[in-house]
Write a protein that holds these residues in place. Structure first.
Motif, mmCIF file in Angstrom:
data_model
loop_
_atom_site.group_PDB
_atom_site.id
_atom_site.type_symbol
_atom_site.label_atom_id
_atom_site.label_comp_id
_atom_site.label_asym_id
_atom_site.label_seq_id
_atom_site.Cartn_x
_atom_site.Cartn_y
_atom_site.Cartn_z
ATOM 1 N N ALA A 119 55.620 90.034 57.095
ATOM 2 C CA ALA A 119 54.296 90.044 56.996
ATOM 3 C C ALA A 119 53.676 90.480 58.369
ATOM 4 O O ALA A 119 52.575 91.253 58.408
ATOM 5 N N MET A 120 54.102 89.915 59.546
ATOM 6 C CA MET A 120 53.663 90.122 60.818
ATOM 7 C C MET A 120 53.773 91.795 61.212
ATOM 8 O O MET A 120 52.729 92.436 61.532
ATOM 9 N N LEU A 121 54.904 92.298 60.650
ATOM 10 C CA LEU A 121 55.167 93.713 61.184
ATOM 11 C C LEU A 121 54.299 94.596 60.301
ATOM 12 O O LEU A 121 53.738 95.436 60.756
ATOM 13 N N SER A 122 54.180 94.030 58.973
ATOM 14 C CA SER A 122 53.114 95.051 58.078
ATOM 15 C C SER A 122 51.766 94.818 58.866
ATOM 16 O O SER A 122 51.118 96.052 58.663
ATOM 17 N N LYS A 217 45.741 103.433 40.943
ATOM 18 C CA LYS A 217 45.074 102.558 39.967
ATOM 19 C C LYS A 217 43.837 102.102 40.716
ATOM 20 O O LYS A 217 43.125 101.659 39.692
ATOM 21 N N ALA A 218 43.759 102.087 41.798
ATOM 22 C CA ALA A 218 42.487 101.494 42.441
ATOM 23 C C ALA A 218 41.468 102.195 42.363
ATOM 24 O O ALA A 218 41.398 103.386 42.223
ATOM 25 N N GLU A 219 40.124 101.580 42.290
ATOM 26 C CA GLU A 219 38.954 102.281 42.360
ATOM 27 C C GLU A 219 38.848 103.317 43.540
ATOM 28 O O GLU A 219 39.255 102.753 44.304
ATOM 29 N N GLU A 220 38.287 104.140 43.412
ATOM 30 C CA GLU A 220 38.043 105.510 44.244
ATOM 31 C C GLU A 220 37.457 104.873 45.679
ATOM 32 O O GLU A 220 38.159 105.017 46.771
ATOM 33 N N ALA A 221 36.555 103.570 45.514
ATOM 34 C CA ALA A 221 36.075 103.204 46.926
ATOM 35 C C ALA A 221 37.128 102.302 47.634
ATOM 36 O O ALA A 221 36.776 102.100 48.931
ATOM 37 N N TYR A 222 38.124 102.102 46.794
ATOM 38 C CA TYR A 222 39.107 101.172 47.685
ATOM 39 C C TYR A 222 40.657 101.662 47.842
ATOM 40 O O TYR A 222 41.384 101.147 48.122
ATOM 41 N N LYS A 223 40.914 102.803 47.303
ATOM 42 C CA LYS A 223 42.220 103.714 47.207
ATOM 43 C C LYS A 223 42.586 103.948 48.734
ATOM 44 O O LYS A 223 43.770 103.397 48.837
ATOM 45 N N ALA A 224 41.954 104.283 49.635
ATOM 46 C CA ALA A 224 42.236 104.014 51.208
ATOM 47 C C ALA A 224 42.973 102.908 51.438
ATOM 48 O O ALA A 224 44.107 102.790 52.018
ATOM 49 N N TYR A 225 42.197 101.745 51.059
ATOM 50 C CA TYR A 225 42.984 100.536 51.409
ATOM 51 C C TYR A 225 44.316 100.219 50.869
ATOM 52 O O TYR A 225 45.266 99.440 51.441
ATOM 53 N N ALA A 226 44.348 100.354 49.684
ATOM 54 C CA ALA A 226 45.434 100.196 48.787
ATOM 55 C C ALA A 226 46.617 101.130 49.030
ATOM 56 O O ALA A 226 47.742 100.684 49.438
ATOM 57 N N TYR A 227 46.461 102.374 49.354
ATOM 58 C CA TYR A 227 47.290 103.332 49.781
ATOM 59 C C TYR A 227 47.884 102.629 51.179
ATOM 60 O O TYR A 227 49.198 102.829 51.641
ATOM 61 N N LEU A 228 47.135 102.536 52.175
ATOM 62 C CA LEU A 228 47.225 102.043 53.631
ATOM 63 C C LEU A 228 48.201 100.800 53.391
ATOM 64 O O LEU A 228 49.114 100.736 54.202
ATOM 65 N N THR A 229 47.804 99.659 52.609
ATOM 66 C CA THR A 229 48.693 98.654 52.366
ATOM 67 C C THR A 229 50.068 98.706 52.034
ATOM 68 O O THR A 229 51.003 98.266 52.507
ATOM 69 N N PHE A 230 49.910 99.734 51.001
ATOM 70 C CA PHE A 230 51.343 100.151 50.397
ATOM 71 C C PHE A 230 52.217 100.530 51.505
ATOM 72 O O PHE A 230 53.476 100.575 51.791
ATOM 73 N N LEU A 231 51.544 101.732 52.296
ATOM 74 C CA LEU A 231 52.304 102.285 53.533
ATOM 75 C C LEU A 231 52.435 101.425 54.434
ATOM 76 O O LEU A 231 53.935 101.420 55.115
ATOM 77 N N SER A 232 52.129 100.348 54.685
ATOM 78 C CA SER A 232 52.526 99.242 55.595
ATOM 79 C C SER A 232 53.629 98.297 55.339
ATOM 80 O O SER A 232 54.273 98.254 56.186
ATOM 81 N N GLU A 233 53.369 98.130 54.169
ATOM 82 C CA GLU A 233 54.803 97.350 53.482
ATOM 83 C C GLU A 233 56.139 98.406 53.369
ATOM 84 O O GLU A 233 57.148 97.925 53.978
ATOM 85 N N GLN A 234 55.984 99.725 53.066
ATOM 86 C CA GLN A 234 57.024 100.405 53.062
ATOM 87 C C GLN A 234 57.688 100.703 54.498
ATOM 88 O O GLN A 234 58.884 100.807 54.491
ATOM 89 N N ALA A 235 56.843 100.851 55.495
ATOM 90 C CA ALA A 235 57.101 101.131 56.985
ATOM 91 C C ALA A 235 57.993 99.919 57.335
ATOM 92 O O ALA A 235 59.042 100.236 57.893
ATOM 93 N N VAL A 236 57.729 98.905 57.059
ATOM 94 C CA VAL A 236 58.651 97.620 57.464
ATOM 95 C C VAL A 236 60.146 97.675 56.747
ATOM 96 O O VAL A 236 61.253 97.554 57.624
ATOM 97 N N PHE A 237 60.066 98.193 55.552
ATOM 98 C CA PHE A 237 61.332 98.268 54.856
ATOM 99 C C PHE A 237 62.122 99.466 55.534
ATOM 100 O O PHE A 237 63.390 99.386 55.419
#
Length: 290
Positions: A119-122, A217-237
């Motif tokens: 969580a912290m690294l993400s 699947k996120a609304e367009e206004a929030y896609k950037a945050y959803a993709y960024l959160t996905f990328l942060s999780e994948q990065a730690v893996f």
């Protein structure tokens, strides 16, 4: 947001709250969030007065300034000096990180050490990526930090059921949400979002967390945050750290998944640049004792 059964997530949160097992959001942080959201100029002394209301946060911030990233060789024990050293902009995210690490009363049926480190690294990686992806750094940090808090909620709700989830998912993070849905009727991303709604977090963070496994699947206004959160999780893996529950495959570390490449394409970010950014963020986090 999801096809979950009606009010499953809300019901779990209500039960945990009744049992006093719901993570606490300190009044000091509530007031700090309101102060930041007001856009009024904040002075160091304003922050000191807010943080001083919670001895845990105050002690944690003083601890942060005495880590390798901030220390000048002279130990700091004064809260005002600590906030000046960290910087007002970073105090908010640091306070949230400190609170997160001490929020849970019940122990989960998995490695708490691995879960917290992930969580912290993400969070640190999300903040680093935000600089390049033109997303608010503070909100990015909180997306990375809070995205999997729902795992904890489900595990505390029913330890045996969550052990069943772990067994069913067979340590494959791509199967985790489906397995949670099968056992609980809801999944951790939605649980995380429900809790953040209760805590009155900004909608960008709530939606980024809710859709971090399905950012398309996120609304367009929030896609950037959803993709960024996905990328942060994948990065730690990709750095080789599991979260105590699941992981990506070794093959996915060598050959990026289609989902990862699609997320990078959304931002126009090359995989090589992504890997450089996450390595630098990892080194910064290590310097801060994460």
């Amino acid at each position: 947001m999801s096809t979950e059964k009606p009010n499953v997530s809300k019901g779990i949160i209500d039960r945990l709250k009744a049992l006093d097992d719901l993570p606490h959001f300190p009044d000091a942080l509530v007031k700090l969030e309101r102060a930041v959201a007001s856009d009024e100029p904040l002075e160091v002394q304003d922050i000191v007065q807010l943080i001083a209301q919670d001895p845990r946060l105050a002690a944690g911030l003083i601890g942060v300034v005495n880590t390798a990233k901030y220390t000048t060789g002279v130990p700091i024990s004064d809260l005002s000096e600590a906030i000046v050293r960290v910087g007002i902009n970073d105090v908010r995210v640091m306070a949230h990180a400190i609170n997160y690490k001490s929020s849970f009363k019940s122990k989960p049926p998995f490695s708490e050490k691995h879960f917290m480190k992930h969580a912290m690294l993400s969070a640190f990686i999300a903040q680093a990526l935000a600089k390049s992806l033109h997303v608010n750094k503070g909100e990015a940090f909180l997306c990375g930090l809070m995205r999997d808090i729902g795992v904890y909620l489900l595990a505390v709700e029913d330890r045996e059921k969550y052990l069943e989830v772990i067994k069913l998912a067979d340590y494959d993070v791509s199967k985790l949400s489906a397995c949670e849905n099968k056992i609980f009727g809801t999944h951790h991303a939605l649980m995380s979002a429900r809790l953040l709604q209760q805590w009155k977090f900004p909608k960008e963070i709530i939606m980024g967390v809710a859709f971090h496994h399905t950012p398309e699947k996120a609304e367009e206004a929030y896609k950037a945050y959803a993709y960024l959160t996905f990328l942060s999780e994948q990065a730690v893996f990709r750095l080789g750290f599991d979260n105590g529950i699941a992981d990506i495959t070794e093959e996915e570390r060598e050959v990026p998944s289609e989902e990862l490449l699609n997320a990078l394409e959304y931002f126009g970010l090359a995989i090589e640049v992504y890997d450089e950014l996450i390595q630098t963020a990892y080194e910064d986090a290590e310097n801060m004792g994460v």
